[in-house]
Design an enzyme around this catalytic site. Structure first.
Site, PDB file in Angstrom:
ATOM      1  N   GLY A 157     -35.704   6.546  -7.649  1.00 54.35           N
ATOM      2  CA  GLY A 157     -34.939   6.098  -7.998  1.00 54.35           C
ATOM      3  C   GLY A 157     -35.209   4.471  -8.659  1.00 54.35           C
ATOM      4  O   GLY A 157     -33.819   4.039  -8.637  1.00 54.35           O
ATOM      5  N   CYS A 167     -49.611   5.234 -13.118  1.00 51.79           N
ATOM      6  CA  CYS A 167     -49.843   4.832 -11.902  1.00 51.79           C
ATOM      7  C   CYS A 167     -51.058   4.294 -11.338  1.00 51.79           C
ATOM      8  O   CYS A 167     -51.332   4.622  -9.714  1.00 51.79           O
ATOM      9  CB  CYS A 167     -48.821   4.446 -10.453  1.00 51.79           C
ATOM     10  N   ALA A 207     -37.837  10.514 -11.803  1.00 49.82           N
ATOM     11  CA  ALA A 207     -37.345  10.056 -11.328  1.00 49.82           C
ATOM     12  C   ALA A 207     -37.194   9.631 -10.174  1.00 49.82           C
ATOM     13  O   ALA A 207     -37.374   8.197  -9.194  1.00 49.82           O
ATOM     14  CB  ALA A 207     -35.776  10.053 -11.473  1.00 49.82           C
ATOM     15  N   ALA A 208     -37.646  10.372  -9.054  1.00 48.42           N
ATOM     16  CA  ALA A 208     -37.240   9.830  -7.335  1.00 48.42           C
ATOM     17  C   ALA A 208     -38.662   8.265  -7.659  1.00 48.42           C
ATOM     18  O   ALA A 208     -39.922   8.587  -7.995  1.00 48.42           O
ATOM     19  CB  ALA A 208     -38.003  10.949  -6.525  1.00 48.42           C
TER      20      ALA A 208
END
Length: 597
Positions: free
Chosen positions: A251, A465, A248-249
């Protein structure tokens, strides 16, 4: 809702070219390992890959802003934000023709940040002209890794090197076309290489003028790449659902999911770093989001083992205190948690400084044990999480033991990857074919965990990504071939292009990879940095999770993830091993060590 700002290519205020205009420009060429370049050329075609490489070396002309619609509106934010980015610009570095240009050389990572709007900070400076004083105008260039004799890459500049403005200077020829802007020295040369932190150069002119959103409309907006915003929308979270964000970071996607759910339901965010979990909680607090629960947990250990003891004991998440704080009364509340809970915590509460220090047993509130101040300080020093970033007092992180299978309605796996889609990127030679394969193996293990955690009828969204097909299309191929109950589905919104079709065979068939069929390629989204959308390189795939069929007792074996489960009540290879109930396939299987469940 999302808001994007674009710009036209307008000339700089100082547009007159210097006499040595070919040197003082920004025209980088991205360098790759030869075998990696051949692999990508096979996937994209040489012309398209050349365009992608060129686009990766510059920042996007667009800044995508996600609006927190629980606190503001798109129209209100658009009225507040009027700055636009632009570039590339031609700058005049020769403001004093009778003198040589004073220069500063920065590291590649520093330059990539400057191209996105940052200042030049002290740790990023590698070399500087002699006699640079505070307030001097300096040209800023970047030193990029060069090939060395042993086959590797190195910058080859010792930090603190003096530049004389001569062709004998380090990287003189290599820095042709690698000037990223001009600025004012914030400290003399002696200070730049003595102090550990601070701004070394305040950028006044840049080849790319991009707006800075630092501390702008805090809580109302979040600067986020467009594909990341799209990924949260593709997940399509609904109010009241239980959602898992596995990696998740910092966020951004977590908070986007919570906003799409109208802050109703539960969003579980995981990261294995204490400080990154703190960042998630801080961002959620800034945006006034209450449905987010962040835990410290390695995503590879997301599935809780079903044979754990009933009580998992005291958790390790704590609230830390500054060691130099004054006298205080501390009550320690220790709770044993049940196996059904995802986490357990120890809470430290600060009370009046005039009272004595006691520890209180939760089961017997009347029992009180005196704790000396020295012992308290000693225990604080032993706390695993430490005082947190910047030695701030406080900071509470819950450490999860994992989750049972079928625990979530939807899972977002934005997997750690080679990040070869991020831009601007000025060097790519650190990645080899072997390292790219390692990333792919790691992602498959994470995907195996995600499959177990989603309930039948749920959704998995996988994203990266990177432009690497081995981490994108090849992962989708693995997922569809391994888990027959998964199906690719169409995505909304559809902003990116189709995936890559076919397969790859290189180096006399020693390197092979299977990608997608034409139909499957239309169901995924691939964001090309060289496309008119001008985003980072990104990939999104969405899977529906069907009913997991019960396996036939006649089956000798079946595969699940990286492990294998062998024959059942009829004996066979596992006749000497005890059987246990498989929570995923709802069948009995052996408990040999190679079983992945």
């Amino acid at each position: 809702m999302d808001s994007s700002s674009s710009s036209s290519h307008s000339p700089s205020a100082a547009a007159a070219p210097a006499p040595d205009a070919g040197r003082y420009t920004f025209s980088p060429k991205l360098r790759w390992q030869p075998e990696v370049e051949e692999y990508f050329a096979a996937a994209y075609g040489r012309d398209r890959f050349a365009r992608i490489s060129e686009a990766l070396a510059r920042p996007s002309r667009y800044s995508c802003i996600r609006v927190n619609t629980l606190k503001s509106s798109t129209d209100a934010v658009m009225h507040k934000l009027m700055d636009l980015g632009s570039g590339p610009h031609v700058l005049n570095y020769n403001s004093q023709p009778d003198q040589s240009v004073k220069e500063v050389i920065v590291s590649r990572k520093c330059a990539e940040s400057v191209l996105r709007g940052a200042q030049v900070f002290v740790p990023g400076v590698l070399a500087c002209s002699s006699h640079v004083e505070k307030g001097d105008k300096v040209a800023v260039s970047v030193a990029i890794e060069q090939p060395v004799k042993d086959g590797g890459w190195a910058v080859g500049i010792t930090r603190g090197t003096v530049l004389q403005g001569l062709q004998s200077d380090v990287h003189y020829e290599e820095r042709n076309g690698l000037y990223i802007g001009q600025g004012t020295s914030a400290m003399p040369r002696s200070g730049i290489f003595r102090v550990p932190h601070g701004i070394a150069v305040e950028m006044t002119e840049r080849v790319y003028k991009l707006p800075s959103f630092n501390d702008v409309l805090e809580g109302e907006i979040f600067l986020q790449n467009l594909p990341s915003v799209v990924a949260a929308h593709v997940l399509d979270p609904q109010p009241g659902e239980r959602i898992l964000d596995m990696c998740a970071a910092p966020g951004g996607k977590t908070t986007a999911i919570a906003i799409l759910m109208r802050d109703k339901g539960e969003v579980v965010a995981l990261d294995r770093s204490h400080n990154k979990v703190m960042d998630i909680l801080k961002l959620a607090s800034e945006m006034d989001l209450n449905c987010i629960k962040a835990y410290k947990l390695d995503a590879l250990k997301s599935v809780r083992k079903t044979d754990e003891a009933t009580n998992v004991g005291m958790g390790e998440a704590i609230k830390t205190l500054a060691e130099d704080s004054g006298p205080c009364h501390v009550t320690v509340d220790v709770r044993a948690t049940n196996v059904n809970e995802e986490s357990s915590t120890t809470t430290v509460v600060v009370q009046s400084e005039t009272e004595q220090l006691f520890s209180v047993d939760d089961k017997n509130p009347e029992s009180r044990k005196y704790v000396s101040k020295a012992e308290l300080r000693k225990n604080l020093r032993r706390m695993k999480n430490g005082p947190g970033r910047n030695n701030c007092s406080g900071g509470r992180v819950e450490k999860s033991k994992g989750f049972f299978p079928n625990s979530f309605d939807r899972v977002l796996l934005d997997a750690p990857c080679s990040a070869l889609g991020l831009r601007p990127r000025l060097f790519a030679g650190e990645e080899t074919l072997e390292s790219l394969k390692t990333h792919a193996k790691y992602q498959r293990r994470m995907f195996d965990q995600a499959v177990k955690l989603v309930r039948p009828g749920g959704v998995i969204v996988y994203s990266t990504c990177t432009i690497n097909p081995g981490e994108n299309e090849a992962l989708v191929r693995y997922a569809l071939d391994t888990y027959k109950f998964l199906s690719l589905v169409s995505q909304h919104p559809k902003v990116g292009g189709p995936g890559i079709v076919g397969s790859c065979e290189l180096f006399n068939k020693t390197y092979t990879e299977e990608w997608l069929t034409e139909h499957e390629a239309e169901l995924v989204q691939r964001f090309d940095p060289s496309s008119p959308v001008d985003t980072i390189g990104f990939f999104i795939a969405k899977f529906n999770v069907g009913e997991r069929q019960m396996m036939s007792a006649k089956s000798q074996e079946h595969t699940f993830g990286q492990g294998r489960l062998y024959g059942y009540t009829h004996g066979g290879n596992c006749s000497s091993y005890p059987l246990k109930f498989c929570q995923v396939f709802k069948i009995h299987c052996c408990s040999r060590n190679h079983c992945s469940l």
